[in-house]
Scaffold this active site. Structure first.
Site, PDB file in Angstrom:
ATOM      1  N   GLU A 113       0.918  -1.081   0.027  1.00  0.00           N
ATOM      2  CA  GLU A 113      -0.033   0.143  -0.109  1.00  0.00           C
ATOM      3  C   GLU A 113       0.842   1.264  -0.118  1.00  0.00           C
ATOM      4  O   GLU A 113       1.879   1.257   0.320  1.00  0.00           O
ATOM      5  CB  GLU A 113      -0.953   0.066   1.199  1.00  0.00           C
ATOM      6  CG  GLU A 113      -2.254  -0.739   0.810  1.00  0.00           C
ATOM      7  CD  GLU A 113      -3.101  -0.661   2.062  1.00  0.00           C
ATOM      8  OE1 GLU A 113      -3.014  -0.173   3.073  1.00  0.00           O
ATOM      9  OE2 GLU A 113      -4.285  -1.346   1.736  1.00  0.00           O
ATOM     10  N   HIS A 349     -11.952  10.470   5.261  1.00  0.00           N
ATOM     11  CA  HIS A 349     -11.475   9.193   5.607  1.00  0.00           C
ATOM     12  C   HIS A 349     -11.268   8.807   7.061  1.00  0.00           C
ATOM     13  O   HIS A 349     -11.605   7.959   7.419  1.00  0.00           O
ATOM     14  CB  HIS A 349     -10.512   8.679   4.550  1.00  0.00           C
ATOM     15  CG  HIS A 349     -10.154   7.094   4.620  1.00  0.00           C
ATOM     16  ND1 HIS A 349     -11.043   6.314   4.502  1.00  0.00           N
ATOM     17  CD2 HIS A 349      -9.113   6.807   5.188  1.00  0.00           C
ATOM     18  CE1 HIS A 349     -10.772   5.145   4.384  1.00  0.00           C
ATOM     19  NE2 HIS A 349      -9.313   5.237   4.851  1.00  0.00           N
ATOM     20  N   ARG A 384      -1.903   9.906   8.506  1.00  0.00           N
ATOM     21  CA  ARG A 384      -1.713   8.383   8.793  1.00  0.00           C
ATOM     22  C   ARG A 384      -1.264   7.670   7.701  1.00  0.00           C
ATOM     23  O   ARG A 384      -1.837   7.662   6.702  1.00  0.00           O
ATOM     24  CB  ARG A 384      -3.147   7.865   9.305  1.00  0.00           C
ATOM     25  CG  ARG A 384      -3.071   6.722   9.499  1.00  0.00           C
ATOM     26  CD  ARG A 384      -4.560   6.233  10.308  1.00  0.00           C
ATOM     27  NE  ARG A 384      -5.394   6.301   8.992  1.00  0.00           N
ATOM     28  CZ  ARG A 384      -5.671   5.277   8.157  1.00  0.00           C
ATOM     29  NH1 ARG A 384      -5.280   3.995   8.546  1.00  0.00           N
ATOM     30  NH2 ARG A 384      -6.685   5.467   7.146  1.00  0.00           N
TER      31      ARG A 384
END
Ligand code: SIN
Length: 522
Positions: A113, A349, A384
């Protein structure tokens, strides 16, 4: 009135992990979930996966620090990196038997990711959160020391300073003693020696969000009303790829799609990330990709960009088998990911800030812990790193439970003289339409003014409008028979003001907080 050892507010990964560990250690727990089903939580909607780094914890700590723009807490990233791997193995894999995807050799598959230096994300197709939620709920439901109450909304925390009738209580350190909880038409006094807030974040306060409606900021607002330290609220993370098509709801398109090779194109078919982040392209940190998408949409006056899955298909991947949830939902909106690109745009998000807690999840209020997205352990800094949130909830859920049980002292509730909920000022019936309209307006104001790019002008505009809303909402709250919607509206407005005021105070641009009037130094 009820009494328990530990009250957990919220039933996602952080809350349920805390509950299971407290019960393992011999104490009674009540978990309250405002949803009708114990399976409902923000955790359930997580797609990509959870980090399992059992070989190179230093490299994980380094990636977290870099993604967070080097303002995160080193102690927090060390805790996560050192304890996360072993606990995923012993708790999720061995004990709960979460059915993580495996490769042809039978090994758990690890995907890549954005901003991770190596593939370390384990997953259950693209529905990791749902698999975790199911396993955790199953485990918690069969534990004799755990009671799960659903359709139960915390209205306010009970504290020694705000509710006790004991003379002098107001001068002692604030202790949290449980919560007033709305269930049906009644508000119950739930007393607890320890209270763990695990209510999730506030991304649903934005018009476009990847979160369910429950992410409305309840925990931040309740904690704020009792004097908890709440920090870093300006760092609201926007995911770069949520489904975006006129008339359709936003829906998360997992970062794992880019991790597996998906690329971003503008409507003219150009791979625009080559201009914005030539080194890392689509796998740059999330804040950078989100801003690049937003700038490209603005530059080309387009309502979305495209996520192109042809590199995955060219490798022979059956994308509908790897991403069945995304496939199903996109198909319902007229997009077949086996042949089409997906129209995407950023959406709110994740809340990087929250109730300031230490390495054990302890807040500044006595006997109040916060875990998961509602907390700020310092891990995320200004932005994050993908797939850290489930792991943070897991690790801090466990740590909070162990700290509570290791220091357990039963509270003497009689001493505090806590009154029951007072309804003497209630004169009006709920106006559900008005509450829904206020929620909708709040989401528009947040999206327009407190979004990916802010300035003193937009933040000031939001502050004026939301402050005015807060006055009306508080009046309604004081005189109206309570509903979950009204409780949520009150909390939403208060949580929004926390974001707005902290974003206004921070005159700089860092990570997910980008101010047009104070751009980052080159
Ligand atoms: C995603 O699947 O893209 C979400 C993962 C995360 O936010 O950590």
């Amino acid at each position: 009135m009820s009494v328990t050892d530990v009250l957990v507010v919220g039933g996602g990964i952080a809350g349920l992990t805390a509950a299971i560990r407290v019960a393992d250690l011999g104490h009674a727990v009540t978990v309250i979930n405002r949803a009708e089903s114990p399976q409902e939580s923000n955790t359930r909607y997580a797609q990509g996966g959870i980090i399992w780094e059992d070989e190179f914890p230093e490299s994980l700590a380094h990636d977290i620090d870099m993604a967070g723009d080097k303002i995160g807490g080193e102690r927090a990233s060390r805790i996560l990196a050192d304890e996360g791997g072993p606990f995923v193995a012993s708790f999720l894999i061995d004990r709960l038997q979460v059915p993580f995807d495996r490769d042809s050799a039978g090994e758990i598959h690890r995907t890549a990711e954005a901003a991770h230096s190596r593939p370390r994300i384990i997953h259950v197709k693209d529905q990791t959160g749902a698999a975790l939620q199911e396993a955790l709920t199953r485990e918690a439901s069969r534990h004799p020391l755990i009671r799960i109450a659903t359709s139960a909304t915390a209205v306010d925390l009970i504290t020694s300073t705000h509710h006790s009738r004991l003379r002098g209580a107001i001068y002692e350190q604030t202790a949290v003693l449980g919560a007033y909880v709305l269930s049906g038409d009644a508000v119950e006094t739930m007393l607890a020696s320890y209270t763990v807030l695990a209510t999730g974040g506030l991304a649903a306060l934005y018009a476009y969000s990847t979160n369910p409606e429950g992410a409305r900021g309840d925990g931040f607002a309740m904690a704020d009303r009792c004097g908890a330290h709440i920090v870093d609220m300006e760092y609201v993370q926007f995911h770069p790829t949520a489904f975006r098509r006129e008339g359709c709801p936003a829906f998360l398109i997992s970062e794992a799609v880019r991790g597996e090779g998906g690329i971003l194109l503008n409507l003219a078919g150009e791979r625009f990330m080559e201009r914005y982040c030539p080194d890392l392209l689509e796998l740059a940190p999330r804040d950078e990709v989100s801003r690049a998408v937003a700038l490209e949409m603005r530059r080309t006056a387009a309502a979305n960009v495209l996520l192109d899955l042809s590199p995955l298909r060219a490798r022979g991947m059956d994308v509908s088998a790897r991403f069945p949830g995304i496939h199903r939902t996109c198909l319902g909106m007229g997009v077949d990911i086996r042949t089409d690109s997906i129209p995407v745009a950023p959406a709110a998000h994740y809340t990087c800030g929250g109730i300031r807690v230490d390495g054990w999840g302890r807040s500044n209020l006595r006997n109040m812990y916060a875990v998961g997205e509602v907390s700020c352990t310092g891990l995320h800094g200004a932005n994050r790193l993908a797939s850290t949130s489930l792991l943070e909830g897991l690790v801090w859920g466990k740590r909070a439970a162990e700290n509570i049980c290791g220091n357990f002292e039963r509270e003497d509730f009689a001493r505090w003289e806590i009154p029951d909920w007072d309804i003497t000022e209630v004169v009006a019936e709920p106006n559900l339409e008005w509450s829904a309209q206020m929620h909708a307006r709040l989401r528009e104001v947040m999206w327009e003014n407190v979004g990916l790019v802010r300035s003193e002008e937009t933040l000031g505009q939001a502050w004026r409008e939301v402050s005015a809303m807060a006055i009306d909402v508080e009046e309604a709250y004081r005189h109206t028979r309570l509903t979950d919607l009204l409780v949520g509206l009150r909390n939403a407005v208060q949580a929004a003001l926390l974001v707005i005021t902290q974003a206004r105070r921070n005159r700089g641009s860092r990570g997910c907080h980008y101010r047009e009037d104070y751009p980052p130094a080159e």
